[in-house]
Design a protein around this motif. Sequence first.
Motif, PDB file in Angstrom:
ATOM      1  N   ALA A   1      10.848  -3.085  -4.988  1.00  0.00           N
ATOM      2  CA  ALA A   1      11.786  -3.650  -4.015  1.00  0.00           C
ATOM      3  C   ALA A   1      13.032  -2.777  -3.899  1.00  0.00           C
ATOM      4  N   TYR A   2      13.519  -2.255  -5.014  1.00  0.00           N
ATOM      5  CA  TYR A   2      14.697  -1.387  -5.034  1.00  0.00           C
ATOM      6  C   TYR A   2      14.452  -0.142  -4.169  1.00  0.00           C
ATOM      7  N   ILE A   3      13.303   0.486  -4.351  1.00  0.00           N
ATOM      8  CA  ILE A   3      12.959   1.683  -3.571  1.00  0.00           C
ATOM      9  C   ILE A   3      12.795   1.324  -2.091  1.00  0.00           C
ATOM     10  N   LEU A   4      12.146   0.206  -1.813  1.00  0.00           N
ATOM     11  CA  LEU A   4      11.960  -0.205  -0.415  1.00  0.00           C
ATOM     12  C   LEU A   4      13.293  -0.505   0.267  1.00  0.00           C
ATOM     13  N   ILE A   5      14.238  -1.079  -0.456  1.00  0.00           N
ATOM     14  CA  ILE A   5      15.572  -1.326   0.110  1.00  0.00           C
ATOM     15  C   ILE A   5      16.251  -0.011   0.454  1.00  0.00           C
ATOM     16  N   LEU A   6      16.105   0.986  -0.416  1.00  0.00           N
ATOM     17  CA  LEU A   6      16.697   2.300  -0.124  1.00  0.00           C
ATOM     18  C   LEU A   6      16.050   2.936   1.105  1.00  0.00           C
ATOM     19  N   LEU A   7      14.731   2.861   1.206  1.00  0.00           N
ATOM     20  CA  LEU A   7      14.036   3.419   2.375  1.00  0.00           C
ATOM     21  C   LEU A   7      14.427   2.681   3.655  1.00  0.00           C
ATOM     22  N   PHE A   8      14.520   1.361   3.585  1.00  0.00           N
ATOM     23  CA  PHE A   8      14.940   0.576   4.744  1.00  0.00           C
ATOM     24  C   PHE A   8      16.382   0.921   5.129  1.00  0.00           C
ATOM     25  N   SER A   9      17.244   1.127   4.143  1.00  0.00           N
ATOM     26  CA  SER A   9      18.634   1.517   4.418  1.00  0.00           C
ATOM     27  C   SER A   9      18.675   2.851   5.145  1.00  0.00           C
ATOM     28  N   TRP A  10      17.828   3.783   4.726  1.00  0.00           N
ATOM     29  CA  TRP A  10      17.775   5.084   5.381  1.00  0.00           C
ATOM     30  C   TRP A  10      17.337   4.927   6.842  1.00  0.00           C
ATOM     31  N   LEU A  11      16.330   4.087   7.074  1.00  0.00           N
ATOM     32  CA  LEU A  11      15.878   3.861   8.447  1.00  0.00           C
ATOM     33  C   LEU A  11      16.964   3.222   9.305  1.00  0.00           C
ATOM     34  N   VAL A  12      17.717   2.296   8.733  1.00  0.00           N
ATOM     35  CA  VAL A  12      18.803   1.640   9.470  1.00  0.00           C
ATOM     36  C   VAL A  12      19.887   2.661   9.822  1.00  0.00           C
ATOM     37  N   VAL A  13      20.302   3.464   8.845  1.00  0.00           N
ATOM     38  CA  VAL A  13      21.338   4.477   9.105  1.00  0.00           C
ATOM     39  C   VAL A  13      20.837   5.468  10.149  1.00  0.00           C
ATOM     40  N   LEU A  14      19.590   5.885  10.013  1.00  0.00           N
ATOM     41  CA  LEU A  14      19.005   6.850  10.939  1.00  0.00           C
ATOM     42  C   LEU A  14      18.956   6.314  12.364  1.00  0.00           C
ATOM     43  N   SER A  15      18.589   5.061  12.525  1.00  0.00           N
ATOM     44  CA  SER A  15      18.446   4.505  13.874  1.00  0.00           C
ATOM     45  C   SER A  15      19.767   4.023  14.466  1.00  0.00           C
ATOM     46  N   VAL A  16      20.654   3.460  13.649  1.00  0.00           N
ATOM     47  CA  VAL A  16      21.913   2.925  14.183  1.00  0.00           C
ATOM     48  C   VAL A  16      22.886   4.055  14.532  1.00  0.00           C
ATOM     49  N   PHE A  17      23.025   5.024  13.633  1.00  0.00           N
ATOM     50  CA  PHE A  17      24.003   6.095  13.867  1.00  0.00           C
ATOM     51  C   PHE A  17      23.424   7.268  14.637  1.00  0.00           C
ATOM     52  N   GLY A  18      22.117   7.350  14.750  1.00  0.00           N
ATOM     53  CA  GLY A  18      21.500   8.426  15.521  1.00  0.00           C
ATOM     54  C   GLY A  18      21.772   9.801  14.950  1.00  0.00           C
ATOM     55  N   CYS A  19      21.921   9.899  13.634  1.00  0.00           N
ATOM     56  CA  CYS A  19      22.228  11.181  13.005  1.00  0.00           C
ATOM     57  C   CYS A  19      20.940  11.850  12.529  1.00  0.00           C
ATOM     58  N   SER A  20      21.085  13.040  11.979  1.00  0.00           N
ATOM     59  CA  SER A  20      19.916  13.742  11.446  1.00  0.00           C
ATOM     60  C   SER A  20      19.445  13.067  10.163  1.00  0.00           C
ATOM     61  N   ALA A  21      18.237  13.403   9.763  1.00  0.00           N
ATOM     62  CA  ALA A  21      17.665  12.799   8.553  1.00  0.00           C
ATOM     63  C   ALA A  21      18.496  13.151   7.317  1.00  0.00           C
ATOM     64  N   GLY A  22      18.996  14.384   7.245  1.00  0.00           N
ATOM     65  CA  GLY A  22      19.802  14.805   6.098  1.00  0.00           C
ATOM     66  C   GLY A  22      21.113  14.053   5.988  1.00  0.00           C
TER      67      GLY A  22
END
Length: 157
Positions: free
Chosen positions: A29-50
């Motif tokens: 669950a901890y890892i999945l929360i981190l991956l979901f957080s990355w997807l949220v940041v990636l989609s909301v802010f529209g920034c690069s993956a890095g």
Amino acid sequence: MANLYVQADPPTDLNRNTEWFMYPGVWTAYILILLFSWLVVLSVFGCSAGVAWTVVHLFHSAVTFHFFHWKKGTPFAEDQGIYNRLTWWEQIDNGKQLTHNRKFLTVVPVSLFLIASHTTSYRNPMLLINTLAVCILVIAKFPNMHKVRIFGINGDQ
């Protein structure tokens, strides 16, 4: 069918503040929360993956440092104050060092650092910011830092 979970002996006095981390599936669950957080940041802010991995790494570092290494005590009254001088990191696994839980919680920020640094092509200032964040977290997790307050910061009054 083989047993897929390591059977750990429960401590004699269960600390409700840290016992939840011994449940099966918490690491996943901890890892999945981190991956979901990355997807949220990636989609909301529209920034690069890095940049998204750097934001997740820095947010994770700030949150875990505050809740694992800064806040002391427990939110429960049943322990009658026996954990009031200990941070969450000092309470997990009854203070035993180099357990599976502690190793996992040390590997996660290092992995986030490596992912964030690699996806930003090791460019400054991202590399410097990521390095500072991971150094602070990993040093705080060293067994030699158990119950140590540097310069008395966050020490007992």
